[in-house]
Design an enzyme around this catalytic site. Structure first.
Site, PDB file in Angstrom:
ATOM      1  N   GLU A   1       1.706  -7.674 -14.242  1.00 15.57           N
ATOM      2  CA  GLU A   1       1.291  -6.904 -13.065  1.00 15.57           C
ATOM      3  C   GLU A   1       0.977  -5.457 -13.455  1.00 15.57           C
ATOM      4  OE1 GLU A   1       3.566  -9.111  -9.371  1.00 15.57           O
ATOM      5  OE2 GLU A   1       4.747  -7.778 -10.635  1.00 15.57           O
TER       6      GLU A   1
ATOM      7  N   ASP B   1      -9.614   9.927  13.978  1.00 15.93           N
ATOM      8  CA  ASP B   1     -10.775  10.328  14.779  1.00 15.93           C
ATOM      9  C   ASP B   1     -11.512  11.445  14.065  1.00 15.93           C
ATOM     10  OD1 ASP B   1      -9.595  12.965  15.707  1.00 15.93           O
ATOM     11  OD2 ASP B   1      -8.109  11.598  16.548  1.00 15.93           O
TER      12      ASP B   1
END
Ligand code: DGJ
Length: 728
Positions: free
Chosen positions: A614, A534
């Site tokens: 990777e 928030d």
């Protein structure tokens, strides 16, 4: 710009594209006359209609004018108990036991710059960047006075609001509700958009037409919650991403909140947003005041995308604070999903080492480094290093990580305690629960009474040596349960309704202290992922771990919903291993990188277990992210598709001068012999020609009007990134 018409008592707030207007009428009732696309400064109370309405009473001053009723008028700050039966913004129990608040306008003040709120998070501005209007209202019978604060951030179409309630009477008053924002729109044909979910699946967008009556979202969990976010929107029913009128409202608050909308009998829509009135009661002695958290509104005449970009710009510039929020943030590797509680110093150093080889900047030691903490049942509250796991102590570990050329960060959970801890054994009365009641545990932990300064001081002092460790540059502040059986021995029986809010104020005080004492630390907020995502926490922690769900496909929806209010640079996002720990899904590494780099970016896996191919890809992801950091983190954000309905999720960041853009797209699933698709881009310069990934040249107008042909992929969850650079 604030325009005053003192004769008619009209207050007009203009932003670049919108106008907000308030008027004090002949009885001193403060009316909301308009909020929408920018118009002139005429008195818009002409929009308000008056009619004799049955069962809508007429206030004393109106004598026998039966067309005048508080129940039908658009109110700027609605009050309970005096003849308006819609949602109240303020409720109070007065000395005589009545709950009647009847507010009338008494004056105004215009101030340069932005008002400040003591002890609460708020947008900030220098003089010249914002202007403040203060309107004062009074309930003459009780002496309850309300000051409504407005700050106008013209260039972002942003208006912030807060309210201060004063008891100017001679007897105590119990404040039962004090909302931060009331918005009366004179139409009912609107849709409501909210951002809902659950732990590990936060902020999924939901949209529905307003129906008659009250509807809304909120939290009474003590945190703003995974379930509902304190950001909501209203819009015209045909509004969408790039067109139509919409209003967004965020509450800068990290505790119990309520955001309710009432579509009333005469097709007025009233939004009221603020601290949740449930469990709230604040005693105001004569002379005392209460300040509400801040709310912020953006209205856009051009759809959701424009509204979001205004919030993003305003949050980046006027809510996230220097120095840390303004500096480049590190690409990090976090130990949690790589090691959980099972590690020693060598293991951690080897995790860091693999990251360092691939260009990662910061190693974060997550949970498990303190007290007796081999699982999540013990140790919280004992903030000394666990000598069994880290025999050389923190200084030695930090030194070893620094020797790899990396920064070091650490996890804390200051508001919590396990019963199996030295802290609890020494201070069982420090928890936020009556001793004589069975108590709920959440993740086997209890909540410390952060309303108490002595408790906060103790935790702060025990964590201070950690914060002060040379080489520490980052802190992850977690919070892993909802509050229940809330009660504080530090407050008398009559003031227990203050505990939830005082708890949040305590969290803010602790966070501010940490920020002031250690301004170089980057603090990442976290609440079991995104349970306290928030505007309140963002003022202290400029990035927040978006969700405990690191699955790339679920993250697309979570980050999509989050993006309606909050900018990319605030969203904690990591690449994790497959099968994913939360969903079991296997997604390509390329896609995991594409999704996580539209966040603060990092890894949360044992990079030592990746293949050479990777590793090569990870190195390239880190390099690419760093090369395009400003574009990704600060660029204008465009949503190109809706992940809930489209076959793919696509989004785009465009540099403010439109010379660069990054388009990212992830396919949901693969179909054999699938259709040809084109992706229409947004926000480009129609007159520019763009290199795409350094290869083909495409005109900006064509990319926006006709689109770009998407490649045909094999396999599920494939992704592409298109880097666009304007030809000079
Ligand atoms: C919940 C957080 O969201 C995770 O990232 C991790 O830090 C754990 N807590 C540790 O307990």
């Amino acid at each position: 710009m604030i325009i005053l018409d003192q004769k008619n008592r009209v207050f007009t707030l203009h932003t670049k594209s919108t106008t907000y207007q308030i008027k004090a009428d002949q009885y001193g009732v403060l009316l909301h006359t308009y909020y929408g696309p920018r118009v002139g400064t005429a008195d818009l109370s002409r929009l308000i209609q008056y009619a004799d309405r049955g069962f809508s009473p007429n206030p004393g001053e109106a004598i026998d004018d039966r067309t005048y009723s508080l129940d039908t008028l658009p109110q700027e700050y609605s009050a309970g108990g005096a003849g308006d039966f819609r949602l109240p913004s303020i409720q109070a129990e007065l000395a005589d036991g009545s709950r009647i608040v009847d507010l009338r306008y008494t004056g105004f003040e215009v101030r340069p710059g932005k008002y400040a709120l003591e002890g609460l998070p708020a947008f900030f501005a220098r003089e010249g960047e914002a202007e403040t209007l203060v309107l004062t209202l009074e309930d003459a019978a009780s002496g309850l006075t309300v000051e409504l604060y407005y700050a106008v951030f013209e260039q972002y179409d942003l208006i912030t609001r807060s309210v201060q309630v004063f008891n100017r009477g001679s007897a105590p008053v119990s404040l039962l509700q004090a909302a931060s924002l009331c918005l009366d729109l004179q139409r009912g044909d609107l849709d409501l958009l909210t951002f809902n979910g659950r732990h590990a699946m936060e902020r999924n967008l939901s949209r529905a037409p307003l129906r008659p009556g009250v509807q809304g979202v909120g939290s009474v969990r003590g945190a703003s919650s995974h379930q509902h976010n304190p950001f909501i929107m209203l819009c015209e029913q045909d509004a969408g991403e790039d067109h139509g009128l919409c209003w967004g409202a965020m509450l800068l608050y990290s505790g119990n909140f309520d955001a309710s909308v009432e579509r009333s009998q005469f097709e007025n829509s009233r939004l009221v947003m603020g601290i949740h009135p449930r469990h709230f009661c604040w005693t105001l002695e004569p002379g005392q005041s209460f300040t509400t958290p801040e709310a912020a509104m953006v209205c856009s005449p051009s759809g959701f995308g424009d509204m979001s970009r205004q919030f993003h710009r305003a949050i980046r510039t006027h809510l996230l604070r220097a120095p840390r929020a303004k500096l480049h943030k590190p690409v990090l590797i976090n130990s949690w999903e790589a090691a959980y509680f099972k590690f020693d110093a060598d293991k951690l150093v080897s995790l860091a080492q693999e990251g360092a080889k691939l260009g990662v900047d910061l190693f974060v030691l997550d949970d498990g480094w303190f007290g007796i903490r081999n699982d999540d049942c013990s140790g919280l509250g004992d903030w000394e290093v666990n000598g069994e796991k880290l025999s050389g102590g923190l200084a030695s570990l930090i030194g070893r990580v620094q020797a790899l050329g990396m920064g070091f960060g650490i996890w804390i959970e200051p508001e919590m305690v396990n019963e199996n801890s030295n802290l609890y054994r020494a201070h069982p009365d420090w928890v936020l629960t009556p001793a004589d009641r069975p108590r709920s545990r959440g993740r086997s932990q209890l909540v410390l009474d952060f309303t108490r300064r002595d408790v906060r001081d103790y935790i702060y002092e025990s964590l201070k040596p950690v914060f002060a460790q040379p080489g520490l540059s980052y802190v992850k502040w977690d919070m892993n349960r909802s509050l229940a059986e809330v009660w504080s021995p530090a407050l008398p029986a009559g003031r227990q309704g203050e505990v939830y809010h005082r708890f949040v104020l305590g969290v803010y005080e602790f966070a501010e202290r940490l920020r002031q004492d250690f301004p170089h630390l980057l603090i990442e907020g976290c609440c079991g992922g995104g349970g306290r995502f928030d505007g309140g926490m963002l003022y202290y922690t400029p990035q927040i771990w978006c969700s405990d769900n690191t699955d790339a496909m679920d993250r697309l929806r979570i980050q999509y919903g989050t993006s309606f209010c909050y900018p990319v640079c605030t969203m904690g996002a990591h690449v994790s291993k497959v099968p994913n720990e939360q969903t079991g899904r296997v997604t390509p590494l390329e896609t995991r990188g594409t999704v996580a780099m539209s966040g603060t970016f990092g890894y949360e896996m044992d990079l030592g277990r990746t293949t050479p191919e990777e590793k090569k890809m990870i190195k390239e992801q880190v390099r690419f992210f760093k090369e395009h950091y400003d574009l990704i983190q600060q660029g204008d954000y465009y949503r190109l598709s809706d992940p809930f309905t489209a076959p793919y999720t696509a989004w785009e960041q465009v540099s403010p001068d439109k010379t660069e853009a990054l388009v990212s797209l992830v396919y949901n699933s693969h179909q054999a012999n699938g259709p040809f698709r084109t992706l229409r881009m947004k926000g480009l310069d129609p007159n520019a020609v763009y290199w795409i990934n350094g290869g083909e040249l495409w005109p900006g107008d064509v990319l926006m009007a006709a689109g770009y042909p998407l490649p045909l992929f094999m396999g599920d969850y494939q992704s592409i990134q298109l880097y666009l650079k304007a030809k000079s």
